[in-house]
Design an enzyme around this catalytic site. Sequence first.
Site: not given
Lengths: 138, 307
Positions: B83, B104, B54-55, B132
């Site tokens: 990696k 995020r 959603r974000t 957030h």
Amino acid sequence: MEVNSIENGIVIDHIRAGLGRKILSYMNIESGDTVALIMNATSKKHARKDIIKIENIREFDLAALAVLDHTATVNVIKQGKIVEKINLDLPEKVVDVLRCKNPRCVTSVEPAIPQIFHLVSPETVEYRCEYCDEIIKP
Amino acid sequence: MLKGKNLIEPLDFTTEELEKLFVLSNKIMDKPLDFSECCKGDILATLFYEPSTRTRFSFETAMLRLGGQVIGFSGENASSAAKGESIADTLKAIGCYADIAVIRHPKEGSALVASKNAGIPVINGGDGGHQHPTQTLTDLLTIKREKGRLANLRVGFCGDLLFGRTVHSLIRALSRYEGIEFILISPEELKVPEFVRNDILRGKDCKYCEVTDMLDVLPQLDILYMTRVQRERFFNEEDYIRLKDSYILDEEKMLLAPKDMIVMHPLPRVNEISVEVDTDPRAKYFVQVKNGMYVRMALIMSLLGKK
Ligand SMILES: [Zn+2]
């Protein structure tokens, strides 16, 4: 145990026993400095204490000392006499002295970033991690 | 001026800066086509070390609607993309490709590390349970649009107030405005944590009260902000069963609420708001989703210095 008293330099006394070595490592000691670290000396104030004596008068980095043990005393000695007592102010910001204990903090996974803490409360000696806001009492 | 800044925590912007952002959001909502080429030639990098569809959709559609383009990784392929590389190194490289980035990451403080290394504006899209900020912007814009103001409001927060990051951030953000009164509705076990009570509510001298029953306070609210009460937060099943229905909002309870109260929720919901409430004109949680995209458009434009 006898350790020679110093003519010119600084004496950090009443360090909580066991912290002397760590504090010394943050003080930015130069090769020309004559240093004595006395561990587990007997004391009236504490049961045991550490003492640091440095034969040299110049600026030392006392930020770590202030954070780690702000009840220690710092005396400046000239010609064998105490000429000044240095008050330990808690630094507003300390880098790479304290470690964040929050396992969810980015410092637990990201190598090579500095551990940065900010003073929240001088009364309670609390510091806040710059990254995760965790509060710690050093 | 927000140009070149980062958004790492909700309070990174002053209330004046937020006001400008909300004015721009409203302009975009009025005439979205006027902004459809604003970020032409610009690239947004979306770095989702943990999935949050959603974000990510909200940011990506925001950039696409501004005429910009999007690169990035998400969830499962994040580890191969990075990696084992440090966040600092990954962002140094991304800063060479993109003009702005969203990150995020499950670790707290990761977005701050990103912003210190990217050399381009970085937006925190959620750093673990920590911050957030674009959710908070979305909530504030929704309140501003629906109530016409961000001051002099009686705001009820209901549900899990102990673990709800969204709630803590919004309380902190609202505490900067005049005349806000907080009504905190939760079971004993899920009251706001001590730091919210001490630093924000008492520290800023906010009016607040803590209650366990929604029915008593519903008639007085301007806003009801609902959150989920999760089963796993309770020590035993009996407590959960005993309490769960008191924190579910349905049409029967809505009868007690003022005609102009609005209902908000950060979504996704489970069962804390019954589906029958969705058609009630006071339900604004899907409006929030839309506002979220527009406020992100305004945010991207402002950080890139677009007019
Ligand atoms: Zn931390």
